[in-house]
Design a protein around this motif. Sequence first.
Motif, PDB file in Angstrom:
ATOM      1  N   LEU A   1     -73.920 -44.520  37.304  1.00 32.68           N
ATOM      2  CA  LEU A   1     -73.395 -43.224  36.363  1.00 32.68           C
ATOM      3  C   LEU A   1     -72.538 -43.533  35.263  1.00 32.68           C
ATOM      4  O   LEU A   1     -72.772 -45.034  34.925  1.00 32.68           O
ATOM      5  N   SER A   2     -73.220 -43.609  33.899  1.00 35.95           N
ATOM      6  CA  SER A   2     -72.681 -44.255  33.134  1.00 35.95           C
ATOM      7  C   SER A   2     -71.474 -42.183  32.066  1.00 35.95           C
ATOM      8  O   SER A   2     -71.653 -41.190  32.335  1.00 35.95           O
ATOM      9  N   VAL A   3     -70.704 -43.056  31.509  1.00 40.50           N
ATOM     10  CA  VAL A   3     -70.133 -42.129  30.611  1.00 40.50           C
ATOM     11  C   VAL A   3     -69.751 -42.751  28.992  1.00 40.50           C
ATOM     12  O   VAL A   3     -69.762 -43.930  29.151  1.00 40.50           O
ATOM     13  N   GLU A   4     -70.376 -41.577  28.386  1.00 40.50           N
ATOM     14  CA  GLU A   4     -69.619 -41.989  26.988  1.00 40.50           C
ATOM     15  C   GLU A   4     -68.641 -40.536  26.345  1.00 40.50           C
ATOM     16  O   GLU A   4     -68.269 -39.220  26.845  1.00 40.50           O
ATOM     17  N   VAL A   5     -68.158 -41.184  25.612  1.00 45.97           N
ATOM     18  CA  VAL A   5     -66.961 -40.372  24.626  1.00 45.97           C
ATOM     19  C   VAL A   5     -67.802 -40.360  23.205  1.00 45.97           C
ATOM     20  O   VAL A   5     -67.559 -41.676  22.694  1.00 45.97           O
ATOM     21  N   HIS A   6     -67.915 -39.368  22.694  1.00 45.97           N
ATOM     22  CA  HIS A   6     -68.660 -39.123  21.793  1.00 45.97           C
ATOM     23  C   HIS A   6     -67.093 -39.011  20.752  1.00 45.97           C
ATOM     24  O   HIS A   6     -66.327 -37.688  20.736  1.00 45.97           O
ATOM     25  N   ASP A   7     -66.876 -39.434  19.839  1.00 46.59           N
ATOM     26  CA  ASP A   7     -66.259 -38.780  18.683  1.00 46.59           C
ATOM     27  C   ASP A   7     -66.818 -39.038  16.592  1.00 46.59           C
ATOM     28  O   ASP A   7     -67.576 -39.506  16.496  1.00 46.59           O
ATOM     29  N   SER A   8     -65.887 -38.525  15.942  1.00 45.87           N
ATOM     30  CA  SER A   8     -66.274 -38.466  14.788  1.00 45.87           C
ATOM     31  C   SER A   8     -65.657 -38.918  14.236  1.00 45.87           C
ATOM     32  O   SER A   8     -65.425 -39.067  12.410  1.00 45.87           O
ATOM     33  N   GLY A   9     -64.562 -39.859  14.321  1.00 44.07           N
ATOM     34  CA  GLY A   9     -64.487 -40.886  14.016  1.00 44.07           C
ATOM     35  C   GLY A   9     -65.061 -42.296  13.048  1.00 44.07           C
ATOM     36  O   GLY A   9     -65.838 -42.547  13.845  1.00 44.07           O
TER      37      GLY A   9
ATOM     38  N   LEU B   1     -56.518 -41.627  20.111  1.00 42.80           N
ATOM     39  CA  LEU B   1     -55.342 -42.372  19.352  1.00 42.80           C
ATOM     40  C   LEU B   1     -56.516 -42.929  18.353  1.00 42.80           C
ATOM     41  O   LEU B   1     -55.530 -43.170  17.200  1.00 42.80           O
ATOM     42  N   HIS B   2     -57.461 -43.045  17.841  1.00 43.21           N
ATOM     43  CA  HIS B   2     -58.785 -43.230  16.891  1.00 43.21           C
ATOM     44  C   HIS B   2     -59.599 -42.862  16.338  1.00 43.21           C
ATOM     45  O   HIS B   2     -60.250 -43.392  14.756  1.00 43.21           O
ATOM     46  N   GLY B   3     -60.496 -42.552  17.087  1.00 41.14           N
ATOM     47  CA  GLY B   3     -61.131 -41.351  16.761  1.00 41.14           C
ATOM     48  C   GLY B   3     -61.684 -40.213  16.220  1.00 41.14           C
ATOM     49  O   GLY B   3     -62.351 -39.893  15.350  1.00 41.14           O
ATOM     50  N   VAL B   4     -60.677 -39.607  16.291  1.00 39.46           N
ATOM     51  CA  VAL B   4     -60.710 -38.444  15.995  1.00 39.46           C
ATOM     52  C   VAL B   4     -60.513 -37.655  14.922  1.00 39.46           C
ATOM     53  O   VAL B   4     -58.595 -37.845  15.770  1.00 39.46           O
ATOM     54  N   PRO B   5     -60.491 -37.289  14.031  1.00 38.74           N
ATOM     55  CA  PRO B   5     -59.735 -36.470  12.849  1.00 38.74           C
ATOM     56  C   PRO B   5     -59.018 -36.044  13.061  1.00 38.74           C
ATOM     57  O   PRO B   5     -59.548 -34.429  13.885  1.00 38.74           O
ATOM     58  N   PRO B   6     -57.856 -35.056  12.375  1.00 39.58           N
ATOM     59  CA  PRO B   6     -57.302 -33.641  13.095  1.00 39.58           C
ATOM     60  C   PRO B   6     -58.025 -32.990  12.429  1.00 39.58           C
ATOM     61  O   PRO B   6     -59.016 -32.630  11.786  1.00 39.58           O
ATOM     62  N   GLY B   7     -57.763 -31.671  14.097  1.00 33.74           N
ATOM     63  CA  GLY B   7     -58.808 -30.747  13.518  1.00 33.74           C
ATOM     64  C   GLY B   7     -60.071 -31.169  14.444  1.00 33.74           C
ATOM     65  O   GLY B   7     -60.980 -30.039  14.628  1.00 33.74           O
ATOM     66  N   ARG B   8     -60.544 -31.675  14.726  1.00 35.42           N
ATOM     67  CA  ARG B   8     -61.455 -31.862  15.493  1.00 35.42           C
ATOM     68  C   ARG B   8     -61.667 -32.567  17.326  1.00 35.42           C
ATOM     69  O   ARG B   8     -60.094 -32.952  17.307  1.00 35.42           O
ATOM     70  N   GLY B   9     -61.890 -32.555  17.495  1.00 37.54           N
ATOM     71  CA  GLY B   9     -62.438 -33.425  18.944  1.00 37.54           C
ATOM     72  C   GLY B   9     -63.838 -33.802  19.549  1.00 37.54           C
ATOM     73  O   GLY B   9     -63.703 -34.523  18.835  1.00 37.54           O
ATOM     74  N   TYR B  10     -63.374 -34.200  20.885  1.00 35.73           N
ATOM     75  CA  TYR B  10     -64.666 -35.123  21.620  1.00 35.73           C
ATOM     76  C   TYR B  10     -65.303 -34.335  22.443  1.00 35.73           C
ATOM     77  O   TYR B  10     -64.984 -33.977  22.997  1.00 35.73           O
ATOM     78  N   LEU B  11     -66.395 -35.690  22.437  1.00 42.64           N
ATOM     79  CA  LEU B  11     -67.686 -34.961  23.601  1.00 42.64           C
ATOM     80  C   LEU B  11     -67.133 -36.008  24.445  1.00 42.64           C
ATOM     81  O   LEU B  11     -67.742 -36.759  24.385  1.00 42.64           O
ATOM     82  N   VAL B  12     -66.960 -36.071  26.288  1.00 42.69           N
ATOM     83  CA  VAL B  12     -67.184 -36.364  27.119  1.00 42.69           C
ATOM     84  C   VAL B  12     -68.524 -36.047  28.004  1.00 42.69           C
ATOM     85  O   VAL B  12     -68.987 -35.383  28.477  1.00 42.69           O
ATOM     86  N   ARG B  13     -69.586 -36.935  28.138  1.00 41.52           N
ATOM     87  CA  ARG B  13     -70.844 -36.652  28.853  1.00 41.52           C
ATOM     88  C   ARG B  13     -71.072 -37.705  30.424  1.00 41.52           C
ATOM     89  O   ARG B  13     -70.271 -38.859  30.112  1.00 41.52           O
ATOM     90  N   LEU B  14     -71.428 -37.510  31.239  1.00 38.21           N
ATOM     91  CA  LEU B  14     -70.948 -38.261  32.606  1.00 38.21           C
ATOM     92  C   LEU B  14     -72.908 -37.773  33.094  1.00 38.21           C
ATOM     93  O   LEU B  14     -72.703 -37.004  32.722  1.00 38.21           O
TER      94      LEU B  14
END
Length: 140
Positions: free
Chosen positions: A80-88, A58-71
């Motif tokens: 246990l860590s959760v990371e959500v990487h976005d380009s916004g 909703l807030h972090g991924v510009p159109p045409g892009r995706g996001y990475l989730v790392r566990l």
Amino acid sequence: MNETMQLSLLRERFCRRERRSVPALREFTREAVTDWGFGARLDDVLVCVSELATNALLHGVPPGRGYLVRLRLEAEGRSLSVEVHDSGGGVPAVRRPEGESGRGLLLVDALADRWGVGERDPGKVVWCAFTRPDPADREA
């Protein structure tokens, strides 16, 4: 377990900017958490993955892009860590809920042992971490 078999301590999934990626991430996360024997925190981890992924969509991924989730399983299996990487742009923060929105980071703040935001070029990494309950705590 076979002594020569070792579980991966890192799992990643790249997701497209689409709503159906969130249920797929929950299943991906459920599998990793179960494989790693971290089931005591499964529900908390699943809620946080859902909230962080939804915020990225909703807030972090510009159109045409995706996001990475790392566990990542760390500290000899105790964390246990959760990371959500976005380009916004922008820096997520807990805020007062408005209507039906604005509760995602409140939930993450309540369920995870810690969370935060890190820099990435471009964008950011929103992360949270969970500690495995100590069996000795249950005996006390």
